[in-house]
Design a protein around this motif. Structure first.
Motif, short mmCIF file in Angstrom:
data_model
loop_
_atom_site.label_atom_id
_atom_site.label_comp_id
_atom_site.label_asym_id
_atom_site.label_seq_id
_atom_site.Cartn_x
_atom_site.Cartn_y
_atom_site.Cartn_z
N THR A 26 36.92 13.82 19.78
CA THR A 26 37.33 14.88 20.72
C THR A 26 36.78 14.60 22.12
N LEU A 27 35.52 14.17 22.21
CA LEU A 27 34.94 13.85 23.52
C LEU A 27 35.55 12.58 24.10
N SER A 28 35.77 11.62 23.23
CA SER A 28 36.36 10.35 23.66
C SER A 28 37.73 10.58 24.30
N LYS A 29 38.56 11.41 23.64
CA LYS A 29 39.90 11.69 24.17
C LYS A 29 39.81 12.52 25.46
N LYS A 30 38.85 13.43 25.50
CA LYS A 30 38.72 14.33 26.65
C LYS A 30 38.23 13.59 27.90
N TYR A 31 37.21 12.72 27.75
CA TYR A 31 36.58 12.12 28.93
C TYR A 31 36.92 10.64 29.17
N LYS B 197 39.89 8.86 27.94
CA LYS B 197 41.27 8.46 27.67
C LYS B 197 41.77 7.54 28.79
N GLY B 198 42.27 6.36 28.37
CA GLY B 198 42.85 5.41 29.33
C GLY B 198 41.83 4.58 30.09
N LYS B 199 40.55 4.72 29.79
CA LYS B 199 39.51 3.98 30.51
C LYS B 199 39.13 2.72 29.73
N ASP B 200 38.79 1.64 30.46
CA ASP B 200 38.33 0.42 29.79
C ASP B 200 36.82 0.54 29.51
N GLN B 201 36.27 -0.42 28.76
CA GLN B 201 34.87 -0.34 28.33
C GLN B 201 33.90 -0.29 29.50
N LYS B 202 34.18 -1.05 30.56
CA LYS B 202 33.28 -1.06 31.72
C LYS B 202 33.24 0.32 32.37
N ALA B 203 34.38 0.93 32.53
CA ALA B 203 34.45 2.25 33.14
C ALA B 203 33.71 3.27 32.26
N ILE B 204 33.89 3.17 30.95
CA ILE B 204 33.22 4.09 30.02
C ILE B 204 31.70 3.91 30.14
N ASP C 219 29.99 2.83 32.70
CA ASP C 219 29.56 3.36 34.00
C ASP C 219 29.46 4.90 33.95
N ILE C 220 30.44 5.54 33.35
CA ILE C 220 30.44 7.01 33.25
C ILE C 220 29.23 7.47 32.43
N ILE C 221 29.00 6.82 31.32
CA ILE C 221 27.88 7.21 30.45
C ILE C 221 26.56 7.02 31.19
N GLU C 222 26.41 5.89 31.88
CA GLU C 222 25.16 5.63 32.60
C GLU C 222 24.91 6.67 33.69
#
Length: 166
Positions: A132-137, A139-146, A148-151
């Motif tokens: 649910t969180l993965s789809k919400k935040y 969606k459509g992002k590549d691993q590097k972008a994910i 960066d967001i998490i960091e």
């Protein structure tokens, strides 16, 4: 092996490594082993009796036994006594450390090598993000972008809570 060669009337032949002469190869062929394997089997015979018993009953690995066989009898006895006292099973890492210091081992060194725990290397931590969180935040992002967001999110959260020093 020199004695065997003399008894058989065969000259010793030069070589490298543990192939000092052909006899090991000849014995190995007879038993379906390489000359190197014959040499290793002969080397573990240099172990003191209690360590040979451990080798025979499987509580001492063969390769570890080879390493320990390079120690003096006194050092082997010290290692054996400490193994028994500390209830330690010799590992290859321990055996290599002990062999590196053969000829200079004392009680303190043996105890240190038998009890020193190797610090595990930092392993990457895998964190599952609920779908649910993965789809919400993400969606459509590549691993590097994910990443960066998490960091950024974690840095902001720790800064706000006064937690981890980042």
């Amino acid at each position: 092996m020199e004695e065997v060669a003399k008894l058989e009337g065969k000259p010793l032949k030069g070589g490298h490594g543990d192939h000092h002469f052909n006899n090991r190869d000849e014995v190995g062929k007879e038993y379906g082993l390489s000359g190197s394997s014959v040499g290793r089997l002969l080397k573990v015979n240099d172990l003191i009796v209690p360590l040979r018993h451990k080798l025979d009953n499987g509580s001492l690995m063969f390769k570890v036994g080879i390493q320990i066989s390079f120690l003096t009898e006194e050092e082997q006895q010290l290692v054996y006594e400490q193994m028994m006292e500390l209830h330690v099973k010799l590992t290859m890492t321990m055996a290599i450390k002990l062999r590196e210091h053969s000829g200079e081992l004392n009680l303190a060194m043996v105890r240190r090598y038998l009890t020193k725990t190797v610090e595990p290397k930092d392993k990457p931590m895998n964190i599952k993000v609920p779908e649910t969180l993965s789809k919400k935040y993400f969606k459509g992002k590549d691993q590097k972008a994910i990443n960066d967001i998490i960091e950024k999110a974690l840095a902001a959260w720790f800064a706000q809570t006064g937690g981890e020093d980042v």
